[in-house]
Design a protein around this motif. Structure first.
Motif, PDB file in Angstrom:
ATOM      1  N   THR A   3      34.865  29.274  30.168  1.00 38.31           N
ATOM      2  CA  THR A   3      35.551  30.316  30.722  1.00 38.31           C
ATOM      3  C   THR A   3      34.615  31.377  31.123  1.00 38.31           C
ATOM      4  O   THR A   3      33.985  31.965  30.251  1.00 38.31           O
ATOM      5  CB  THR A   3      36.840  30.679  30.001  1.00 38.31           C
ATOM      6  OG1 THR A   3      37.605  29.580  29.695  1.00 38.31           O
ATOM      7  CG2 THR A   3      37.526  31.842  30.589  1.00 38.31           C
ATOM      8  N   TYR A  16      35.172  35.120  32.148  1.00 35.27           N
ATOM      9  CA  TYR A  16      36.217  36.066  32.346  1.00 35.27           C
ATOM     10  C   TYR A  16      35.643  37.540  32.700  1.00 35.27           C
ATOM     11  O   TYR A  16      35.029  38.106  31.891  1.00 35.27           O
ATOM     12  CB  TYR A  16      36.909  36.012  31.194  1.00 35.27           C
ATOM     13  CG  TYR A  16      38.272  37.141  31.200  1.00 35.27           C
ATOM     14  CD1 TYR A  16      38.873  37.348  32.093  1.00 35.27           C
ATOM     15  CD2 TYR A  16      38.431  37.705  29.827  1.00 35.27           C
ATOM     16  CE1 TYR A  16      40.136  38.229  32.094  1.00 35.27           C
ATOM     17  CE2 TYR A  16      39.657  38.759  29.873  1.00 35.27           C
ATOM     18  CZ  TYR A  16      40.332  38.748  30.940  1.00 35.27           C
ATOM     19  OH  TYR A  16      41.363  39.699  30.893  1.00 35.27           O
ATOM     20  N   ASN A  17      36.174  38.285  33.535  1.00 28.00           N
ATOM     21  CA  ASN A  17      35.829  39.280  33.950  1.00 28.00           C
ATOM     22  C   ASN A  17      36.947  40.310  33.594  1.00 28.00           C
ATOM     23  O   ASN A  17      38.276  40.211  34.251  1.00 28.00           O
ATOM     24  CB  ASN A  17      35.699  39.776  35.443  1.00 28.00           C
ATOM     25  CG  ASN A  17      35.219  41.108  35.660  1.00 28.00           C
ATOM     26  OD1 ASN A  17      35.316  42.039  34.920  1.00 28.00           O
ATOM     27  ND2 ASN A  17      34.580  41.312  37.015  1.00 28.00           N
ATOM     28  N   GLN A  18      36.907  40.892  32.269  1.00 24.39           N
ATOM     29  CA  GLN A  18      38.002  41.670  31.794  1.00 24.39           C
ATOM     30  C   GLN A  18      38.259  42.847  32.827  1.00 24.39           C
ATOM     31  O   GLN A  18      39.431  43.579  32.508  1.00 24.39           O
ATOM     32  CB  GLN A  18      37.294  42.302  30.559  1.00 24.39           C
ATOM     33  CG  GLN A  18      37.221  41.293  29.209  1.00 24.39           C
ATOM     34  CD  GLN A  18      36.800  41.640  28.264  1.00 24.39           C
ATOM     35  OE1 GLN A  18      37.589  42.144  27.221  1.00 24.39           O
ATOM     36  NE2 GLN A  18      35.683  41.915  28.030  1.00 24.39           N
ATOM     37  N   ASP A  36      40.498  41.136  35.563  1.00 27.72           N
ATOM     38  CA  ASP A  36      41.366  40.150  35.126  1.00 27.72           C
ATOM     39  C   ASP A  36      41.209  38.941  35.965  1.00 27.72           C
ATOM     40  O   ASP A  36      42.119  38.327  36.111  1.00 27.72           O
ATOM     41  CB  ASP A  36      42.802  40.701  35.194  1.00 27.72           C
ATOM     42  CG  ASP A  36      43.891  39.889  34.125  1.00 27.72           C
ATOM     43  OD1 ASP A  36      43.161  39.347  33.172  1.00 27.72           O
ATOM     44  OD2 ASP A  36      44.750  39.962  34.486  1.00 27.72           O
ATOM     45  N   ASP A  37      39.868  38.707  36.270  1.00 28.72           N
ATOM     46  CA  ASP A  37      39.812  37.279  37.085  1.00 28.72           C
ATOM     47  C   ASP A  37      39.074  36.285  36.143  1.00 28.72           C
ATOM     48  O   ASP A  37      38.008  36.672  35.220  1.00 28.72           O
ATOM     49  CB  ASP A  37      38.587  37.596  38.169  1.00 28.72           C
ATOM     50  CG  ASP A  37      39.286  38.330  39.337  1.00 28.72           C
ATOM     51  OD1 ASP A  37      40.326  38.288  39.349  1.00 28.72           O
ATOM     52  OD2 ASP A  37      38.512  38.959  39.814  1.00 28.72           O
ATOM     53  N   SER A  38      39.461  34.913  35.967  1.00 28.81           N
ATOM     54  CA  SER A  38      39.050  34.023  35.205  1.00 28.81           C
ATOM     55  C   SER A  38      38.394  32.707  35.925  1.00 28.81           C
ATOM     56  O   SER A  38      39.216  32.442  36.803  1.00 28.81           O
ATOM     57  CB  SER A  38      40.016  33.666  34.329  1.00 28.81           C
ATOM     58  OG  SER A  38      40.129  34.619  33.159  1.00 28.81           O
ATOM     59  N   VAL A  57      35.721  35.036  40.835  1.00 22.37           N
ATOM     60  CA  VAL A  57      35.443  36.368  40.047  1.00 22.37           C
ATOM     61  C   VAL A  57      35.058  37.177  41.022  1.00 22.37           C
ATOM     62  O   VAL A  57      34.134  37.240  41.983  1.00 22.37           O
ATOM     63  CB  VAL A  57      34.060  35.823  39.129  1.00 22.37           C
ATOM     64  CG1 VAL A  57      33.653  37.204  38.459  1.00 22.37           C
ATOM     65  CG2 VAL A  57      34.603  34.921  38.070  1.00 22.37           C
TER      66      VAL A  57
END
Length: 276
Positions: free
Chosen positions: A203, A205-207, A210-212, A248
């Motif tokens: 995974t 994940y761009n916090q 909020d993209d995964s 992303v």
């Protein structure tokens, strides 16, 4: 790309070569002008409500105008120069324009038109209007280029005075985006390359946005997973069926990235900053 040593210059970059327009005998670059912002507003209206609801803005193409002075010996020189400029700019493929006033940016163009103001039989002012078809300009170096951290290039690009890194080997890190939001769905170039050990699921994940992006499966150390915009590939072969079809994006400023499900890995983010 080789930057000319002269003070004022204009370069044309395409896939096959680069051409310095100001290397043409007697042609001098005077100034550049970018027209005002041009965009389309996507809105929603209703017969029972006042006004409209803004949804999003999209950037339309704009014009980059470059002004030159040509000093020739006779009218034949001027005619030959115009013919050579047309040969260089009236081509089938798109290209980038770079100029010395803002050497840290490149403009993606696909059309050019000329205006010629004759001063006498041999001299003239020449205005070339380029259509910047993407609606934005890009940073000349990308994030994996050593030029990015050179002060001569970074000035004016919105880079913060900090150590910038776009290759990482830890499970939590920041990716700094100095320009507009990067959204692969809008054909913005973003290449995320991953190599490492994955035994079940990876995974990215761009916090911040909020993209995964999730890859379901195993990866060996010598495999290369590339998320090329919206297209995932493993060792050059499409692998979308093994993913969540996620993307992303990168917001303007710092993006907090987390990597889950991987060990002994390296990941890089290659893109150009986008500017209006």
């Amino acid at each position: 790309m080789k930057i000319p040593k002269k003070a004022r210059w204009v370069l044309i970059l395409n896939k096959n070569n680069e051409k310095e327009l100001t290397s043409l005998s007697g042609l001098y670059f005077l100034e550049a002008e970018q027209e005002d912002l041009n965009y389309r507003a996507l809105v929603q209206t209703s017969e029972i409500n006042d006004g409209e609801v803004p949804i999003s803005n999209f950037f339309d193409p704009f014009t980059l105008k470059l002004l030159f002075y040509f000093k020739g010996r006779d009218e034949k020189d001027l005619n030959l120069l115009v013919q050579e400029l047309r040969q260089e700019l009236a081509i089938r493929n798109s290209y980038y324009v770079v100029h010395s006033d803002l050497p840290m940016f490149k403009y993606p163009c696909n059309q050019a038109s000329f205006e010629i103001e004759r001063i006498n039989n041999s001299d003239a002012k020449i205005s070339i209007s380029f259509r910047v078809f993407k609606g934005y300009k890009e940073s000349l170096p990308n994030t994996l280029s050593a030029q990015l951290i050179d002060n001569n290039w970074g000035f004016g690009m919105g880079l913060e005075m900090q150590d910038l890194s776009y290759t990482h080997e830890t499970k939590s890190f920041d990716i700094f985006n100095a320009g507009l939001e990067i959204d692969p769905r809008l054909q913005h170039t973003l290449k995320i390359a991953f190599s490492g050990i994955v035994t079940n699921k990876l995974t990215i994940y761009n916090q911040t946005t909020d993209d995964s992006f999730i890859y379901n499966g195993n990866l060996k150390k010598n495999n290369i997973l590339l998320l090329d915009g919206v297209y995932p590939l493993v060792d050059g072969a499409r692998c979308g069926k093994n993913t969540n079809n996620g993307i992303v994006r990168l917001a303007k400023g710092n993006n907090s990235i987390k990597i889950e499900g991987a060990n002994d890995f390296k990941i890089s983010f290659a893109f150009h900053f986008l500017y209006r």
